[in-house]
Enzyme design. Structure first.
Site, PDB file in Angstrom:
ATOM      1  N   GLY A  37      37.370  39.318  29.746  1.00  0.00           N
ATOM      2  CA  GLY A  37      36.751  40.613  29.977  1.00  0.00           C
ATOM      3  C   GLY A  37      35.641  40.524  31.007  1.00  0.00           C
ATOM      4  O   GLY A  37      35.603  41.288  31.967  1.00  0.00           O
ATOM      5  N   ALA A  38      34.748  39.566  30.817  1.00  0.00           N
ATOM      6  CA  ALA A  38      33.598  39.439  31.709  1.00  0.00           C
ATOM      7  C   ALA A  38      32.908  38.120  31.449  1.00  0.00           C
ATOM      8  O   ALA A  38      33.196  37.451  30.455  1.00  0.00           O
ATOM      9  CB  ALA A  38      32.621  40.593  31.462  1.00  0.00           C
ATOM     10  N   MET A  39      31.970  37.755  32.356  1.00  0.00           N
ATOM     11  CA  MET A  39      31.296  36.470  32.224  1.00  0.00           C
ATOM     12  C   MET A  39      29.817  36.595  32.568  1.00  0.00           C
ATOM     13  O   MET A  39      29.459  37.186  33.583  1.00  0.00           O
ATOM     14  CB  MET A  39      31.996  35.447  33.141  1.00  0.00           C
ATOM     15  CG  MET A  39      31.402  34.064  33.075  1.00  0.00           C
ATOM     16  SD  MET A  39      31.565  33.354  31.413  1.00  0.00           S
ATOM     17  CE  MET A  39      30.091  32.339  31.359  1.00  0.00           C
ATOM     18  N   GLU A  40      29.018  35.984  31.698  1.00  0.00           N
ATOM     19  CA  GLU A  40      27.565  36.171  31.739  1.00  0.00           C
ATOM     20  C   GLU A  40      26.824  35.237  32.690  1.00  0.00           C
ATOM     21  O   GLU A  40      25.636  34.943  32.458  1.00  0.00           O
ATOM     22  CB  GLU A  40      27.012  35.964  30.326  1.00  0.00           C
ATOM     23  CG  GLU A  40      27.074  34.510  29.780  1.00  0.00           C
ATOM     24  CD  GLU A  40      28.312  34.178  28.954  1.00  0.00           C
ATOM     25  OE1 GLU A  40      29.330  34.879  29.112  1.00  0.00           O
ATOM     26  OE2 GLU A  40      28.259  33.222  28.170  1.00  0.00           O
ATOM     27  N   ASN A  41      27.435  34.735  33.762  1.00  0.00           N
ATOM     28  CA  ASN A  41      26.746  33.850  34.713  1.00  0.00           C
ATOM     29  C   ASN A  41      25.327  34.336  34.985  1.00  0.00           C
ATOM     30  O   ASN A  41      25.106  35.520  35.196  1.00  0.00           O
ATOM     31  CB  ASN A  41      27.505  33.833  36.044  1.00  0.00           C
ATOM     32  CG  ASN A  41      28.989  33.748  35.850  1.00  0.00           C
ATOM     33  OD1 ASN A  41      29.483  32.805  35.270  1.00  0.00           O
ATOM     34  ND2 ASN A  41      29.701  34.776  36.298  1.00  0.00           N
ATOM     35  N   GLU A  60      28.435  33.340  21.053  1.00  0.00           N
ATOM     36  CA  GLU A  60      29.371  34.476  21.046  1.00  0.00           C
ATOM     37  C   GLU A  60      29.241  35.325  19.788  1.00  0.00           C
ATOM     38  O   GLU A  60      29.206  36.548  19.851  1.00  0.00           O
ATOM     39  CB  GLU A  60      30.816  34.005  21.254  1.00  0.00           C
ATOM     40  CG  GLU A  60      31.068  33.386  22.637  1.00  0.00           C
ATOM     41  CD  GLU A  60      30.697  34.291  23.797  1.00  0.00           C
ATOM     42  OE1 GLU A  60      30.494  35.492  23.591  1.00  0.00           O
ATOM     43  OE2 GLU A  60      30.607  33.774  24.941  1.00  0.00           O
ATOM     44  N   HIS A  99      26.935  43.321  26.173  1.00  0.00           N
ATOM     45  CA  HIS A  99      27.237  41.966  25.691  1.00  0.00           C
ATOM     46  C   HIS A  99      26.825  40.914  26.727  1.00  0.00           C
ATOM     47  O   HIS A  99      26.099  39.968  26.408  1.00  0.00           O
ATOM     48  CB  HIS A  99      28.728  41.873  25.377  1.00  0.00           C
ATOM     49  CG  HIS A  99      29.190  40.529  24.906  1.00  0.00           C
ATOM     50  ND1 HIS A  99      29.362  40.230  23.567  1.00  0.00           N
ATOM     51  CD2 HIS A  99      29.497  39.396  25.581  1.00  0.00           C
ATOM     52  CE1 HIS A  99      29.758  38.979  23.461  1.00  0.00           C
ATOM     53  NE2 HIS A  99      29.858  38.445  24.654  1.00  0.00           N
ATOM     54  N   GLU A 100      27.261  41.105  27.950  1.00  0.00           N
ATOM     55  CA  GLU A 100      26.941  40.111  28.984  1.00  0.00           C
ATOM     56  C   GLU A 100      25.442  40.085  29.260  1.00  0.00           C
ATOM     57  O   GLU A 100      24.864  39.026  29.465  1.00  0.00           O
ATOM     58  CB  GLU A 100      27.724  40.375  30.274  1.00  0.00           C
ATOM     59  CG  GLU A 100      29.245  40.492  30.113  1.00  0.00           C
ATOM     60  CD  GLU A 100      29.881  39.377  29.312  1.00  0.00           C
ATOM     61  OE1 GLU A 100      29.347  38.253  29.299  1.00  0.00           O
ATOM     62  OE2 GLU A 100      30.923  39.621  28.662  1.00  0.00           O
ATOM     63  N   HIS A 135      23.636  38.113  26.607  1.00  0.00           N
ATOM     64  CA  HIS A 135      23.808  36.660  26.749  1.00  0.00           C
ATOM     65  C   HIS A 135      22.650  36.028  27.525  1.00  0.00           C
ATOM     66  O   HIS A 135      22.423  34.833  27.416  1.00  0.00           O
ATOM     67  CB  HIS A 135      25.105  36.354  27.507  1.00  0.00           C
ATOM     68  CG  HIS A 135      26.304  36.137  26.637  1.00  0.00           C
ATOM     69  ND1 HIS A 135      26.274  35.363  25.496  1.00  0.00           N
ATOM     70  CD2 HIS A 135      27.602  36.552  26.767  1.00  0.00           C
ATOM     71  CE1 HIS A 135      27.500  35.323  24.953  1.00  0.00           C
ATOM     72  NE2 HIS A 135      28.318  36.042  25.701  1.00  0.00           N
TER      73      HIS A 135
HETATM   74  N1  ARG Z   1      31.577  34.113  27.776  1.00  0.00           N
HETATM   75  C1  ARG Z   1      32.398  35.232  28.120  1.00  0.00           C
HETATM   76  C2  ARG Z   1      31.972  36.374  27.215  1.00  0.00           C
HETATM   77  O1  ARG Z   1      32.012  36.337  26.048  1.00  0.00           O
HETATM   78  C3  ARG Z   1      33.864  35.010  27.964  1.00  0.00           C
HETATM   79  C4  ARG Z   1      34.480  33.981  28.847  1.00  0.00           C
HETATM   80  C5  ARG Z   1      35.906  33.799  28.540  1.00  0.00           C
HETATM   81  N2  ARG Z   1      36.368  32.552  28.988  1.00  0.00           N
HETATM   82  C6  ARG Z   1      37.576  32.096  28.706  1.00  0.00           C
HETATM   83  N3  ARG Z   1      37.889  30.900  29.116  1.00  0.00           N
HETATM   84  N4  ARG Z   1      38.429  32.764  28.027  1.00  0.00           N
HETATM   85  O2  ARG Z   1      31.477  37.339  27.614  1.00  0.00           O
HETATM   86 ZN    ZN Z   2      30.244  36.532  25.131  1.00  0.00          ZN
END
Ligand code: ARG
Ligand code: ZN
Length: 873
Positions: free
Chosen positions: A260-264, A319, A296-297, A300
């Protein structure tokens, strides 16, 4: 291929510390050069240097500026090893990558001409050789050089230092992240993107620049994501006292994204379906999802980034906690009761099924083959429930105290779920030793209730017993510490004062039973009449409650409970009892007999003008097929379908007029509004329409068709399209054709068209889906296409498990095809086979044949293999 498992018990502290790293990217069309220069110190005497790296071409390696000769290091499929290194040194590694050919969508890859990264969980090792583990945290500085015209936007984490024009048609951006982070939070984006900008002023008066990037022409659809971001920033300050810690916050929408998305850090990368929205193109549910995922992101940033994971077995530390935080945020933005109902529905349909299937695993697992398989409902949603139980036990005020303690102790560290539980327990004077079993033991506990009222003594005794089914590798479970929020109701439906010395009152004044033994008895005294027990209020624990309550009590609670979650829960319980009988009748080829009492009770709900519309919509929802599949011993899809349809038809038939009134009352009232209240009205009136469509009445189908063509928002259009797609109506083809024409150049929206056709109950849906996989708009390398067509079909229990077809064979073909390109996406499809043990013998045989066929493929990824193999044992 090596198929080794990794174990939590093998965890060892890193042997090296990295004080800083500089990453220099040189991006080109046919190759990219990456130079990683790190300051490294050895912390374990004599240790050899082991760096993770996969599918990398090493150009050079230098230690303290001296190139290593070939005999000074060694490269395996997964590592670069230098046996002898100084105690402290500069390490310089140059690698060459081919992002344009990277179909796994992890590491550095290209999506529609945009360079982007996905490093969680272990993608960084596809960029350079490094300590790819979350407990190695360091400071990053990054430079990105690329063609100026093709890639005007060059982004990475942290602070923008400068951008230099190199004069030769190329330019170079400099970034520096002041916060230490593990490499899974690194990100880079380079491309030609549109952007919208805004600012947020933090509680301490710092101005933060907010930017949301998307493909040119799409940026006007980013304002809802921007609003959601600002709301999240404010909420986290108000509720948890957490302030943002950089000058910039960027979100980039990308079309090809596995998750869905990533919290970099400071640079979130999102699947564009979770950013782009306006009322023409997005449904109310989409708006809601975007708000919650943006939140959510953002959340994080503290729970995940500032405090991160010691190792991947701790994934739920961030998570579970961050899902809990986004659920709380959504509850505050919308309606707490309705939000809880939605969260529990999702938990039951997905996580309970996972916990009862071949891939059940604890919230903190002990082993795995593929780390990417950890991104599950158990880690996320059950993980959130575990946090929620802590919050129930200590109350909201106590929980805030615990969170403050967590950040006081662990800011800047890489820690474990145990550290979290301890930070919540200590300031609240609680002992979570037993509670921590929720992290270690898989499976959904079962709690049975026995009630006995002694009229002479005026005493109610409630006996609770718990057990937990065996799960893979865990035949026997110890008792859990289970918080059950409860109350006793008098005849009028008011809560009675509880006289029982074993009740806990939390810091919010809520009454809880804390069940800790295998069996416990609770006695409530001073009761004039037999009270009605209301238990597991707000679904205070993720358990299966076995409660043979009388029908009288269930109907009473459904009407009168002061806990809105339980009112709806009782409606579900009654429907499940009824559906069970109807399924039996269907399986025995008997006539289906719908209980008129239930229909009457539902009619009263439909007629109740005082009930909040969004809550009413939830009250009218029958349990999903996924829930039926768990309740029933055998997954007989056809019988499920007949039973559920019979019940829905009986309700629709009895209430044709009343449902039409609801429809007319709310249809096209503020069709463009995004107010929560209007969402509620719309969901109720569209539910009324969906019930009415069960009547196969031409007059109703005219209304549906009219709604399709005249819709002023996507919620109405989509509802009508789904009803038409699932019908034999003469209007069907034209509407589908029209939707396609309208949105054929918009992949995010066109996914709705795939889903509408994959989720019907039509007998020929398998043929429809097969044909759609050959449609020019379907691209099997795009995860959203795969999810909206194939995964949606795999979740269509009725037709996926239709004995008259062999959907399993087709599905296995697709899994194998996708697995060669993108193992993470293939693995997500494997869940469709989780119900295998519940199928009737002939169907089970068919499914097992396909699973065996897939597992026999030598080159099958470890991701898919791990999930499929377990279905065989
Ligand atoms: N950390 C991300 C989130 O919860 C999800 C990343 C998913 N990564 C994966 N390899 N499926 O927002
Ligand atoms: Zn997450």
């Amino acid at each position: 291929m090596k198929q080794e498992k990794i174990y939590l018990k093998d965890y060892k502290e890193p042997a090296f510390t990295v004080d800083s790293v500089n990453l220099d990217f040189n991006l080109n069309e046919d190759f990219c050069r990456v130079v990683a220069k790190s300051q490294v110190r050895r912390t374990e005497a004599g240790a050899a240097l082991h760096l993770n790296g996969e599918e990398l071409k090493l150009v050079s390696i230098k230690i303290n500026d001296k190139p290593l000769s070939a005999d000074q290091y060694q490269i395996t499929a997964e590592e670069l090893i230098v046996p002898s290194v100084p105690d402290s040194f500069t390490l310089e590694i140059e690698t060459e990558l081919q992002p344009q050919n990277n179909t796994s969508l992890e590491g550095l890859y290209k999506s529609n001409g945009i360079f982007c990264t996905q490093c969680e969980a272990q993608g960084f090792r596809k960029i350079t050789f490094f300590f790819d583990r979350p407990d190695v945290m360091t400071s990053y500085s990054v430079t990105i050089e690329a063609d100026k015209q093709k890639y005007p936007v060059l982004l990475s984490n942290g602070d923008r230092i400068k951008i230099e024009d190199l004069g030769n048609g190329r330019h170079k951006a400099f970034w520096k992240d002041p916060h230490k982070k593990p490499c899974y939070l690194f990100a880079l984006v380079a491309g030609d993107l549109g952007v919208i900008r805004d600012t947020f002023t933090t509680v301490n008066g710092r101005k933060v620049n907010l930017e949301v990037y998307a493909a040119h022409g799409k940026q006007e659809r980013c304002w809802h994501a921007m609003d959601s971001l600002k709301k999240s920033m404010k909420w986290d300050e108000e509720v948890f006292g957490l302030e943002y810690d950089l000058n910039d916050y960027m979100i980039v929408a990308i079309d090809d994204f596995n998750a869905g998305a990533m919290e970099n850090k400071g640079l979130n990368i999102f699947n564009s379906r979770l950013v782009l929205a306006d009322s023409n193109s997005a449904t109310d549910v989409d708006f809601h999802s975007i708000e919650s995922v943006v939140a959510h992101e953002y959340f994080h940033n503290w729970t995940g980034n500032r405090v991160t994971l010691r190792d991947w077995f701790q994934l739920s530390l961030k998570e579970g906690l961050t899902v809990f935080r986004d659920q709380e945020f959504s509850a505050d933005m919308t309606d707490r009761g309705v939000q809880r109902i939605e969260d529990v529905d999702a938990l039951r349909a997905g996580q309970f099924a996972e916990d009862a299937g071949p891939n059940a695993h604890p919230v903190r697992p002990e082993s795995c083959m593929a780390v990417d398989n950890f991104f599950t409902m158990t880690i996320y949603e059950k993980g959130s429930e575990v946090i929620r139980m802590m919050q129930k036990i200590v109350g909201r005020k106590g929980f805030r105290k615990g969170m403050d303690e967590y950040f006081r102790r662990h800011d800047g560290q890489a820690v474990t779920t145990e550290d979290f539980a301890s930070a919540i327990a200590t300031p609240n004077g609680k002992d979570f030793t037993q509670f921590r079993r929720w992290y270690h033991q898989a499976g959904t506990p079962v709690v049975t209730i026995q009630e006995n009222f002694d009229a002479a003594k005026g005493e109610l005794t409630v006996t609770l017993e718990q057990s937990c089914p065996a799960t893979p590798g865990q035949p026997h479970k110890e008792p859990f510490h289970i918080p059950l929020m409860m109350g006793l109701l008098d005849k009028s439906g008011s809560d009675l004062k509880l006289n029982c010395d074993k009740i806990t009152v939390n810091s919010d004044g809520k009454n809880l039973i804390e069940l800790k033994e295998q069996k416990e008895v609770y006695t409530f005294t001073g009761l004039k009449d037999r009270p009605v027990l209301s238990i597991l209020r707000e679904f205070s624990a993720p358990i299966n409650l076995k409660w043979e309550a009388s029908e009288e009590d269930l109907y009473f609670l459904m009407e009168k409970d002061t806990d809105s979650f339980n009112r709806r829960e009782m409606a579900q319980k009654i429907s499940l009892r009824l559906l069970h009988k109807l399924i039996d009748q269907a399986r025995n080829k008997q006539a289906l007999n719908v209980d008129p009492r239930f229909v009457k009770a539902v009619s009263a709900i439909i007629a109740d003008e005082s009930m909040d519309p969004s809550f009413k919509a939830k009250m009218l929802q029958l349990p999903s097929y996924a829930v039926l599949a768990q309740e029933e011993a055998v997954l007989d899809a056809e019988a499920f379908y007949q039973a559920r349809t019979a019940l829905r038809q009986a309700i629709a038939k009895e209430n044709r007029g009343a449902l039409l009134n609801i429809y007319r009352k709310f249809h096209n009232v503020e069709p463009k509004s995004r107010d929560t209240k209007v969402f509620g009205h719309r969901s109720l009136k569209n539910q009324a329409l969906t019930y009415l469509a069960e009547l196969h009445d031409p007059e109703i189908m005219e209304i549906v068709n009219k709604q399709y063509w005249e819709a002023q928002n996507m919620t109405d259009r989509m509802t009508a399209m789904m009803i038409l797609a699932d019908s034999e109506s003469a209007h069907r083809e034209k509407a589908l054709q029209n939707f396609y024409e309208d949105w054929k150049n918009d992949s995010v929206v066109l996914n709705k068209w795939f889903t509408a056709q994959a989720t019907t109950n039509r007998k020929q849906v398998l043929e429809d889906v097969k044909a759609l996989t050959k449609h020019p708009a379907f691209n099997i390398t795009n995860p959203n296409n795969v999810y909206s067509l194939l995964r949606a079909f795999g979740a269509n229990l009725v037709r996926f498990n239709d004995p008259n077809t062999n959907a399993y064979e087709f599905y296995a073909d697709k899994i194998l095809e996708i697995d060669t390109k993108n193992p993470q996406v293939a693995a997500r499809l494997c869940a469709a086979f989780n119900f295998v043990q519940k199928l009737e013998p002939a169907m089970k045989e068919k499914a097992l044949t396909q699973i065996k066929r897939m597992v026999a493929v030598e080159s099958l990824s470890k991701n898919s293999r791990e999930l499929l193999q377990s279905a065989l044992s």
